[in-house]
Design an enzyme around this catalytic site. Structure first.
Site, short mmCIF file in Angstrom:
data_model
loop_
_atom_site.label_atom_id
_atom_site.label_comp_id
_atom_site.label_asym_id
_atom_site.label_seq_id
_atom_site.Cartn_x
_atom_site.Cartn_y
_atom_site.Cartn_z
N TYR A 196 2.53 -4.33 3.69
CA TYR A 196 1.83 -3.25 2.98
C TYR A 196 2.19 -1.87 3.53
O TYR A 196 2.69 -1.01 2.78
CB TYR A 196 0.31 -3.49 2.98
CG TYR A 196 -0.47 -2.32 2.39
CD1 TYR A 196 -0.48 -2.09 1.02
CD2 TYR A 196 -1.14 -1.43 3.21
CE1 TYR A 196 -1.16 -1.00 0.49
CE2 TYR A 196 -1.83 -0.34 2.68
CZ TYR A 196 -1.83 -0.13 1.32
OH TYR A 196 -2.49 0.95 0.79
N LYS A 212 4.35 1.12 1.61
CA LYS A 212 3.80 2.46 1.37
C LYS A 212 4.71 3.52 2.00
O LYS A 212 4.93 4.59 1.43
CB LYS A 212 2.38 2.59 1.92
CG LYS A 212 1.33 1.73 1.25
CD LYS A 212 1.16 1.99 -0.23
CE LYS A 212 0.43 3.25 -0.57
NZ LYS A 212 0.21 3.38 -2.04
N1 LIG Z 1 -8.50 1.52 -0.68
C1 LIG Z 1 -8.15 2.27 0.34
O1 LIG Z 1 -8.87 2.36 1.35
C2 LIG Z 1 -6.85 3.01 0.30
C3 LIG Z 1 -5.99 2.96 -0.77
N2 LIG Z 1 -4.83 3.68 -0.76
C4 LIG Z 1 -3.90 3.68 -1.89
O2 LIG Z 1 -4.59 4.11 -3.03
C5 LIG Z 1 -4.06 3.49 -4.20
C6 LIG Z 1 -5.20 2.89 -5.00
O3 LIG Z 1 -5.82 1.93 -4.18
P1 LIG Z 1 -7.19 1.23 -4.60
O4 LIG Z 1 -7.78 1.96 -5.73
O5 LIG Z 1 -7.95 1.02 -3.37
O6 LIG Z 1 -6.65 -0.18 -5.06
P2 LIG Z 1 -6.99 -1.00 -6.38
O7 LIG Z 1 -6.38 -2.34 -6.20
O8 LIG Z 1 -8.43 -0.94 -6.70
O9 LIG Z 1 -6.20 -0.19 -7.49
C7 LIG Z 1 -4.85 -0.35 -7.72
C8 LIG Z 1 -4.62 -0.36 -9.22
O10 LIG Z 1 -3.23 -0.54 -9.45
C9 LIG Z 1 -3.09 -1.48 -10.48
N3 LIG Z 1 -1.83 -2.20 -10.37
C10 LIG Z 1 -1.49 -3.11 -9.45
N4 LIG Z 1 -0.27 -3.60 -9.70
C11 LIG Z 1 0.17 -2.95 -10.82
C12 LIG Z 1 1.34 -3.02 -11.58
N5 LIG Z 1 2.33 -3.88 -11.27
N6 LIG Z 1 1.46 -2.22 -12.65
C13 LIG Z 1 0.46 -1.38 -13.00
N7 LIG Z 1 -0.68 -1.27 -12.32
C14 LIG Z 1 -0.82 -2.06 -11.24
C15 LIG Z 1 -4.24 -2.45 -10.33
O11 LIG Z 1 -4.49 -3.15 -11.53
C16 LIG Z 1 -5.36 -1.52 -9.92
O12 LIG Z 1 -6.06 -1.09 -11.02
C17 LIG Z 1 -3.05 2.48 -3.73
O13 LIG Z 1 -1.75 3.00 -3.90
C18 LIG Z 1 -3.35 2.32 -2.25
O14 LIG Z 1 -2.18 2.01 -1.53
C19 LIG Z 1 -4.52 4.49 0.28
C20 LIG Z 1 -5.33 4.57 1.35
C21 LIG Z 1 -6.56 3.85 1.47
C1 LIG Z 2 -12.65 -7.34 12.41
C2 LIG Z 2 -13.59 -7.34 11.21
C3 LIG Z 2 -14.98 -7.58 11.72
O1 LIG Z 2 -16.04 -7.04 11.02
C4 LIG Z 2 -13.47 -6.06 10.44
C5 LIG Z 2 -12.25 -6.07 9.56
C6 LIG Z 2 -12.19 -4.82 8.79
C7 LIG Z 2 -10.87 -4.70 8.04
C8 LIG Z 2 -10.89 -5.66 6.88
C9 LIG Z 2 -10.66 -3.26 7.62
C10 LIG Z 2 -10.63 -2.34 8.86
C11 LIG Z 2 -9.72 -1.18 8.54
C12 LIG Z 2 -9.37 -1.36 7.07
C13 LIG Z 2 -8.08 -0.73 6.55
C14 LIG Z 2 -8.04 0.76 6.82
O2 LIG Z 2 -9.19 1.41 6.29
C15 LIG Z 2 -6.79 1.40 6.29
C16 LIG Z 2 -6.37 0.97 4.95
C17 LIG Z 2 -5.59 1.79 4.22
C18 LIG Z 2 -5.01 1.40 3.00
O3 LIG Z 2 -4.14 2.07 2.48
C19 LIG Z 2 -5.41 0.12 2.37
C20 LIG Z 2 -6.61 -0.51 2.98
C21 LIG Z 2 -6.61 -0.43 4.51
C22 LIG Z 2 -5.42 -1.24 5.03
C23 LIG Z 2 -7.95 -0.98 5.03
C24 LIG Z 2 -8.07 -2.52 4.75
C25 LIG Z 2 -9.28 -3.17 5.41
C26 LIG Z 2 -9.34 -2.89 6.91
C27 LIG Z 2 -8.17 -3.54 7.62
#
Ligand SMILES: NC(=O)C1=CN([C@@H]2O[C@H](COP(=O)(O)OP(=O)(O)OC[C@H]3O[C@@H](n4cnc5c(N)ncnc54)[C@H](O)[C@@H]3O)[C@@H](O)[C@H]2O)C=CC1
Ligand SMILES: C[C@@H](CO)CCC[C@@H](C)[C@H]1CC[C@H]2[C@@H]3[C@H](O)CC4=CC(=O)CC[C@]4(C)[C@H]3CC[C@]12C
Length: 394
Positions: A184, A188
Site C-alpha cells: 500500500y 501510494k
Molecule cells: N482512510 C484514511 O485514513 C486515508 C486515506 N487516504 C487516501 O484517501 C483516498 C480515499 O480513501 P478512503 O476514502 O479512506 O477509502 P475508500 O475505500 O472508502 O474509498 C476509495 C474509493 O475508491 C473506489 N475505488 C477503488 N478501486 C477503484 C477502481 N478500480 N476504480 C474506481 N474506483 C475505485 C472505491 O470504490 C471507493 O469508493 C485513497 O486514495 C487513500 O489512499 C490517505 C490517507 C489516509
Molecule cells: C494494534 C491495534 C490494537 O488496537 C490497533 C491497530 C490500528 C491499525 C488498524 C491502524 C493504526 C494506524 C492506522 C493507519 C494510519 O492511520 C495511516 C493510514 C493511512 C492511509 O493512507 C490508509 C490507512 C492507514 C494505513 C491506517 C490503517 C489502519 C491503521 C494501521
C-alpha cells in the site's frame, strides 16, 4: 455516510443521472462547462465528503461527475440540486473509462484507491488500482485537455518507516528516511511521484497540466470503517477495548470534512496559483489533538459507552508482535480456503506503534487553507455518527 459502496447499483445500472463510462456513451467534452469537476473515488469514505463539499462550497461549479467502481445509493438525493451531478460507474484501471469520464472537465480530484493494509487484496491488485489507475487519470487529463489534477496521497508515502523512526510534528520538508516495503505505501509513493512528475506536461490544446498531492494522516469522521469496526468490537467485548499501544505514541489524525475542504480549496486555487502550488505536496492537517491511535478513538467511543482498559502488564509488546506474526501466518495458511484479514498484523502494529504527527502551515501559506471544522465540531459530528449506528451502547 456510505462507505463501502455497499448496496450500490450493479455495474452498468443507473443512480440518478448515471452513465456507464465508455468512450462512446460517456459524457462528451462539449456537454460540460468550464466549472466541471470529476471526483474519482467519489463514493468512498473521503470521496463522499469531497462530493458533498464541492456541492456545498463551490459556487462556480455547474457540473460534477462522480466516478467510482461502486456507486452509492445516496447519489440519488443529489440529482435534485442546482449542479448537474452525473454518476459514472467505472474502473480507474480501464484507461478508456477514465478518459471518457474526464473528457471536458476543468479539474479532477483523484481520491479513488485501494486502501488495504490488512492483506485483503493482492500486491498486484493494489499496484494496478493505485499506480496504473493514477497513470490512467494523468493520461486522461493529458489526452483530453483537463489541466488541473489534485491527487489524494497519504502520510504513508513518508512513513512510519519499517525501522520505527518517529516523525514528531514534522512538516513537508522534514528529513525522514522513507522506506516502503508494504504494497500500500509503495503504491501510494509511486502514484504520488507520477502525479508530481506530470506537473507541467502539455495537455491537449497546448497548455500545461498543473498537479499537486495532498497527504492526509489517519482520517476520521462520519463513515470511517475502522472506527465502526472498533465500536462493534467494543460492544462484543462488553463495552470494553483493551489498550495495546502505549499512550505516549502519537498518531496524526485529521477530520474527514477538513480533508475534503482542503481538496475543494486547492482544486479551486490551482489555476490562479499554478506556479506556487503546481508539483507540490501538502500534509492534510487541522486542530485535532495529538494522541495515541487508541486514545484518539476513545474521544468518540468513550461518549458512546465504551471504555479503554489498560493492559500493559497483560499484553506486553512482544506478545502483540507474536500475535501479529501469528495472524500473518494464519492469513497465509488459510488463503486457499478463506480470507483471514484481522486488523492486527505486523505492519498495522508497526504503524500504530510509531509516532507520526505533522505540524505545518504550508497549505495555509500556499492556498489559504484554514480548517473548516474546529476540533469540537469534528468531535461532535463523529460522536453523533457513532451514536447513530445500530446497536449503540448508549
Ligand atoms: N482512510 C484514511 O485514513 C486515508 C486515506 N487516504 C487516501 O484517501 C483516498 C480515499 O480513501 P478512503 O476514502 O479512506 O477509502 P475508500 O475505500 O472508502 O474509498 C476509495 C474509493 O475508491 C473506489 N475505488 C477503488 N478501486 C477503484 C477502481 N478500480 N476504480 C474506481 N474506483 C475505485 C472505491 O470504490 C471507493 O469508493 C485513497 O486514495 C487513500 O489512499 C490517505 C490517507 C489516509
Ligand atoms: C494494534 C491495534 C490494537 O488496537 C490497533 C491497530 C490500528 C491499525 C488498524 C491502524 C493504526 C494506524 C492506522 C493507519 C494510519 O492511520 C495511516 C493510514 C493511512 C492511509 O493512507 C490508509 C490507512 C492507514 C494505513 C491506517 C490503517 C489502519 C491503521 C494501521
Amino acid at each position: 455516510m456510505g462507505q463501502e459502496g455497499g448496496g450500490a447499483s450493479g455495474r452498468g445500472r443507473c443512480v440518478g443521472r448515471l452513465a456507464r463510462a465508455s468512450t462512446e456513451d460517456g459524457p462528451s467534452g462539449g456537454q460540460f462547462g468550464y466549472s466541471g469537476s470529476v471526483a474519482a473515488g467519489g463514493c468512498g469514505f473521503l470521496g463522499e465528503h469531497v462530493v458533498r463539499m464541492l456541492l456545498q462550497r463551490e459556487p462556480r461549479l455547474s457540473e460534477l461527475r462522480v466516478f467510482d467502481l461502486h456507486l452509492g445509493p445516496w447519489l440519488e438525493e443529489l440529482k435534485t440540486g442546482p449542479v448537474q451531478v452525473t454518476a459514472i460507474q467505472g474502473d480507474v484501471t480501464q484507461a478508456h473509462e477514465v478518459a471518457a469520464a474526464v473528457a471536458g472537465a476543468h479539474v479532477v480530484i483523484h481520491a479513488a484507491g485501494l486502501v488495504d493494509v490488512f492483506g485483503r487484496a493482492s500486491p498486484e491488485t493494489i499496484h494496478k488500482v493505485n499506480v496504473q489507475g493514477t497513470k490512467n487519470v494523468i493520461e486522461a487529463c493529458v489526452q483530453t485537455g483537463t489541466r488541473f489534477l489534485v491527487y489524494t496521497s497519504s502520510m504513508e508515502v513518508v512513513g512510519p518507516n519499517i525501522k520505527g523512526h518517529p516523525f514528531y510534528r514534522g512538516n513537508e520538508d522534514t528529513p525522514y528516511e522513507a522506506v516502503h516495503k508494504h504494497p500500500y505505501p509503495c503504491s501510494k509513493a509511486q502514484a504520488e511521484r507520477l502525479v508530481l512528475e506530470a506537473n507541467g506536461r502539455e495537455v491537449r490544446g497546448g497548455l500545461p497540466l498543473v498537479t499537486c498531492a495532498l497527504r492526509p494522516t489517519g482520517i476520521y469522521g462520519e463513515g470511517h470503517q475502522i472506527m465502526r469496526d472498533f465500536y462493534h468490537q467494543g460492544l462484543r467485548l462488553g463495552g470494553r477495548l483493551f489498550r495495546a499501544i502505549p499512550a505516549s505514541v502519537e498518531h496524526g489524525r485529521v477530520y474527514v470534512g477538513n480533508v475534503a475542504w482542503m481538496h475543494v480549496l486547492v482544486a479551486r486555487e490551482l489555476e490562479q496559483r499554478a506556479a506556487l502550488v503546481g508539483g507540490q505536496v501538502y500534509f492534510c492537517y487541522d486542530k485535532s489533538p495529538y494522541k495515541s491511535y487508541e486514545d484518539f478513538n476513545m474521544e468518540f467511543l468513550g461518549p458512546c459507552g465504551l471504555r479503554l482498559v489498560e493492559t500493559r502488564l497483560l499484553a506486553p509488546y512482544w506478545l502483540l508482535m507474536l500475535l501479529a506474526a501469528l495472524n500473518a501466518l494464519l492469513q497465509w495458511l488459510l488463503r486457499p480456503l478463506l480470507l483471514y484479514a484481522p486488523l492486527l498484523n505486523p505492519y498495522t502494529l508497526a504503524v500504530a506503534n510509531t509516532t507520526f504527527t505533522v505540524s505545518t502551515d504550508k497549505a495555509q501559506r500556499h492556498f489559504g487553507y484554514e480548517p473548516l471544522f474546529s476540533w469540537e465540531d469534528s468531535r461532535t459530528r463523529t460522536i453523533r455518527w457513532v451514536q447513530a449506528m445500530e446497536g449503540s451502547a448508549q
